[in-house]
Design a protein around this motif. Sequence first.
Motif, PDB file in Angstrom:
ATOM      1  N   GLY A   1      31.289  49.879  52.328  1.00  0.00           N
ATOM      2  CA  GLY A   1      29.849  49.664  52.222  1.00  0.00           C
ATOM      3  C   GLY A   1      29.551  48.333  51.536  1.00  0.00           C
ATOM      4  O   GLY A   1      30.445  47.659  51.026  1.00  0.00           O
ATOM      5  N   TRP A   2      28.293  47.958  51.511  1.00  0.00           N
ATOM      6  CA  TRP A   2      27.908  46.657  50.949  1.00  0.00           C
ATOM      7  C   TRP A   2      28.288  46.543  49.477  1.00  0.00           C
ATOM      8  O   TRP A   2      28.714  45.490  49.032  1.00  0.00           O
ATOM      9  CB  TRP A   2      26.415  46.389  51.153  1.00  0.00           C
ATOM     10  N   TYR A   3      28.148  47.628  48.711  1.00  0.00           N
ATOM     11  CA  TYR A   3      28.508  47.579  47.293  1.00  0.00           C
ATOM     12  C   TYR A   3      30.018  47.435  47.137  1.00  0.00           C
ATOM     13  O   TYR A   3      30.498  46.617  46.346  1.00  0.00           O
ATOM     14  CB  TYR A   3      28.003  48.840  46.587  1.00  0.00           C
ATOM     15  N   ALA A   4      30.783  48.209  47.885  1.00  0.00           N
ATOM     16  CA  ALA A   4      32.245  48.140  47.817  1.00  0.00           C
ATOM     17  C   ALA A   4      32.742  46.743  48.183  1.00  0.00           C
ATOM     18  O   ALA A   4      33.630  46.191  47.524  1.00  0.00           O
ATOM     19  CB  ALA A   4      32.866  49.189  48.747  1.00  0.00           C
ATOM     20  N   LYS A   5      32.173  46.161  49.213  1.00  0.00           N
ATOM     21  CA  LYS A   5      32.583  44.814  49.634  1.00  0.00           C
ATOM     22  C   LYS A   5      32.251  43.776  48.568  1.00  0.00           C
ATOM     23  O   LYS A   5      33.037  42.866  48.314  1.00  0.00           O
ATOM     24  CB  LYS A   5      31.921  44.446  50.960  1.00  0.00           C
ATOM     25  N   ALA A   6      31.069  43.905  47.957  1.00  0.00           N
ATOM     26  CA  ALA A   6      30.667  42.948  46.918  1.00  0.00           C
ATOM     27  C   ALA A   6      31.581  43.049  45.700  1.00  0.00           C
ATOM     28  O   ALA A   6      32.003  42.026  45.139  1.00  0.00           O
ATOM     29  CB  ALA A   6      29.214  43.191  46.517  1.00  0.00           C
ATOM     30  N   ILE A   7      31.903  44.271  45.295  1.00  0.00           N
ATOM     31  CA  ILE A   7      32.804  44.478  44.147  1.00  0.00           C
ATOM     32  C   ILE A   7      34.177  43.873  44.441  1.00  0.00           C
ATOM     33  O   ILE A   7      34.744  43.168  43.610  1.00  0.00           O
ATOM     34  CB  ILE A   7      32.953  45.991  43.852  1.00  0.00           C
ATOM     35  N   ARG A   8      34.707  44.156  45.625  1.00  0.00           N
ATOM     36  CA  ARG A   8      36.031  43.627  45.984  1.00  0.00           C
ATOM     37  C   ARG A   8      36.024  42.099  46.015  1.00  0.00           C
ATOM     38  O   ARG A   8      36.945  41.457  45.525  1.00  0.00           O
ATOM     39  CB  ARG A   8      36.455  44.131  47.369  1.00  0.00           C
ATOM     40  N   ARG A   9      35.001  41.527  46.608  1.00  0.00           N
ATOM     41  CA  ARG A   9      34.927  40.057  46.728  1.00  0.00           C
ATOM     42  C   ARG A   9      34.819  39.404  45.353  1.00  0.00           C
ATOM     43  O   ARG A   9      35.493  38.404  45.077  1.00  0.00           O
ATOM     44  CB  ARG A   9      33.743  39.665  47.601  1.00  0.00           C
ATOM     45  N   ALA A  10      33.980  39.932  44.494  1.00  0.00           N
ATOM     46  CA  ALA A  10      33.816  39.364  43.151  1.00  0.00           C
ATOM     47  C   ALA A  10      35.132  39.448  42.378  1.00  0.00           C
ATOM     48  O   ALA A  10      35.527  38.488  41.710  1.00  0.00           O
ATOM     49  CB  ALA A  10      32.703  40.099  42.400  1.00  0.00           C
ATOM     50  N   HIS A  11      35.817  40.560  42.502  1.00  0.00           N
ATOM     51  CA  HIS A  11      37.082  40.699  41.774  1.00  0.00           C
ATOM     52  C   HIS A  11      38.156  39.786  42.356  1.00  0.00           C
ATOM     53  O   HIS A  11      38.971  39.230  41.623  1.00  0.00           O
ATOM     54  CB  HIS A  11      37.543  42.159  41.771  1.00  0.00           C
TER      55      HIS A  11
ATOM     56  N   HIS B   1      41.931  32.721  40.065  1.00  0.00           N
ATOM     57  CA  HIS B   1      42.407  31.887  38.963  1.00  0.00           C
ATOM     58  C   HIS B   1      43.515  32.647  38.231  1.00  0.00           C
ATOM     59  O   HIS B   1      43.276  33.695  37.656  1.00  0.00           O
ATOM     60  CB  HIS B   1      41.270  31.562  37.999  1.00  0.00           C
ATOM     61  N   LEU B   2      44.719  32.126  38.251  1.00  0.00           N
ATOM     62  CA  LEU B   2      45.839  32.813  37.618  1.00  0.00           C
ATOM     63  C   LEU B   2      45.945  32.529  36.129  1.00  0.00           C
ATOM     64  O   LEU B   2      46.594  33.258  35.402  1.00  0.00           O
ATOM     65  CB  LEU B   2      47.154  32.439  38.322  1.00  0.00           C
ATOM     66  N   GLY B   3      45.291  31.468  35.684  1.00  0.00           N
ATOM     67  CA  GLY B   3      45.303  31.129  34.267  1.00  0.00           C
ATOM     68  C   GLY B   3      44.084  31.685  33.565  1.00  0.00           C
ATOM     69  O   GLY B   3      43.218  32.308  34.169  1.00  0.00           O
ATOM     70  N   LYS B   4      43.999  31.423  32.267  1.00  0.00           N
ATOM     71  CA  LYS B   4      42.879  31.973  31.507  1.00  0.00           C
ATOM     72  C   LYS B   4      41.608  31.135  31.621  1.00  0.00           C
ATOM     73  O   LYS B   4      40.533  31.622  31.338  1.00  0.00           O
ATOM     74  CB  LYS B   4      43.272  32.191  30.050  1.00  0.00           C
ATOM     75  N   GLU B   5      41.728  29.890  32.079  1.00  0.00           N
ATOM     76  CA  GLU B   5      40.553  29.041  32.215  1.00  0.00           C
ATOM     77  C   GLU B   5      39.945  29.164  33.616  1.00  0.00           C
ATOM     78  O   GLU B   5      40.575  29.644  34.541  1.00  0.00           O
ATOM     79  CB  GLU B   5      40.913  27.564  31.962  1.00  0.00           C
ATOM     80  N   HIS B   6      38.731  28.685  33.744  1.00  0.00           N
ATOM     81  CA  HIS B   6      38.011  28.566  35.016  1.00  0.00           C
ATOM     82  C   HIS B   6      37.744  29.918  35.677  1.00  0.00           C
ATOM     83  O   HIS B   6      37.567  29.988  36.880  1.00  0.00           O
ATOM     84  CB  HIS B   6      38.748  27.648  35.999  1.00  0.00           C
ATOM     85  N   GLY B   7      37.732  30.978  34.916  1.00  0.00           N
ATOM     86  CA  GLY B   7      37.481  32.296  35.485  1.00  0.00           C
ATOM     87  C   GLY B   7      36.018  32.490  35.834  1.00  0.00           C
ATOM     88  O   GLY B   7      35.137  31.751  35.420  1.00  0.00           O
ATOM     89  N   GLU B   8      35.769  33.502  36.633  1.00  0.00           N
ATOM     90  CA  GLU B   8      34.412  33.899  36.991  1.00  0.00           C
ATOM     91  C   GLU B   8      34.416  35.401  37.235  1.00  0.00           C
ATOM     92  O   GLU B   8      35.471  36.017  37.315  1.00  0.00           O
ATOM     93  CB  GLU B   8      33.921  33.147  38.231  1.00  0.00           C
ATOM     94  N   CYS B   9      33.243  35.986  37.326  1.00  0.00           N
ATOM     95  CA  CYS B   9      33.079  37.417  37.613  1.00  0.00           C
ATOM     96  C   CYS B   9      33.835  38.285  36.611  1.00  0.00           C
ATOM     97  O   CYS B   9      34.802  38.965  36.958  1.00  0.00           O
ATOM     98  CB  CYS B   9      33.530  37.737  39.032  1.00  0.00           C
TER      99      CYS B   9
ATOM    100  N   ILE C   1      24.806  38.565  41.810  1.00  0.00           N
ATOM    101  CA  ILE C   1      23.992  38.800  43.011  1.00  0.00           C
ATOM    102  C   ILE C   1      24.560  38.097  44.243  1.00  0.00           C
ATOM    103  O   ILE C   1      24.497  38.634  45.341  1.00  0.00           O
ATOM    104  CB  ILE C   1      22.540  38.310  42.760  1.00  0.00           C
ATOM    105  N   LYS C   2      25.125  36.907  44.065  1.00  0.00           N
ATOM    106  CA  LYS C   2      25.604  36.147  45.224  1.00  0.00           C
ATOM    107  C   LYS C   2      26.643  36.916  46.046  1.00  0.00           C
ATOM    108  O   LYS C   2      26.772  36.681  47.235  1.00  0.00           O
ATOM    109  CB  LYS C   2      26.163  34.794  44.798  1.00  0.00           C
ATOM    110  N   TYR C   3      27.345  37.862  45.448  1.00  0.00           N
ATOM    111  CA  TYR C   3      28.338  38.640  46.183  1.00  0.00           C
ATOM    112  C   TYR C   3      27.714  39.752  47.018  1.00  0.00           C
ATOM    113  O   TYR C   3      28.334  40.272  47.916  1.00  0.00           O
ATOM    114  CB  TYR C   3      29.411  39.185  45.237  1.00  0.00           C
TER     115      TYR C   3
END
Length: 148
Positions: A108-118, A124-132, A140-142
């Motif tokens: 569903g739209w919520y499941a897809k947004a959660i997966r995409r944001a994660h 980013h594999l390092g601790k810098e430049h992270g998001e979400c 909201i953009k997701y």
Amino acid sequence: MNIVLWLIIFLATFSAMEFMAWFTHKYVMHGFLWSLHKDHHKKDHNSWWERNDLFFVFYAAVSMYFFMSDISFGIAIGAGIAAYGLAYFLVHDIFIHQRFKLFRKADGWYAKAIRRAHKMHHKHLGKEHGECFGMLLPPIKYFKKYLS
């Protein structure tokens, strides 16, 4: 005990935990306790247990403290923390990272947004430049892609 007030405190605590998850993830996990969180960002895992799981243990202990305390509405606060922990576990560990092979077909739209944001967070594999850094309320953009 007033059940309405109990429910309000429970729901307020549950809601506040999303902020706590975001704050802890951004400033603690990707900050001074990166050493505990970095194994979660590795592509390959040698064990089902990650050092990152210690954060779950910490919040479980906080929840238990409120359950056992004499604080007015401590049970409501403890239950709110525990319920958020359960939701976080179901969404993050089971749904997204598939520690148990459940909810694989949810799309569903919520499941897809959660997966995409994660997925963007783990880009980013390092601790810098992270998001979400949140869990249940991604930016909201997701959602826009799946709601239009």
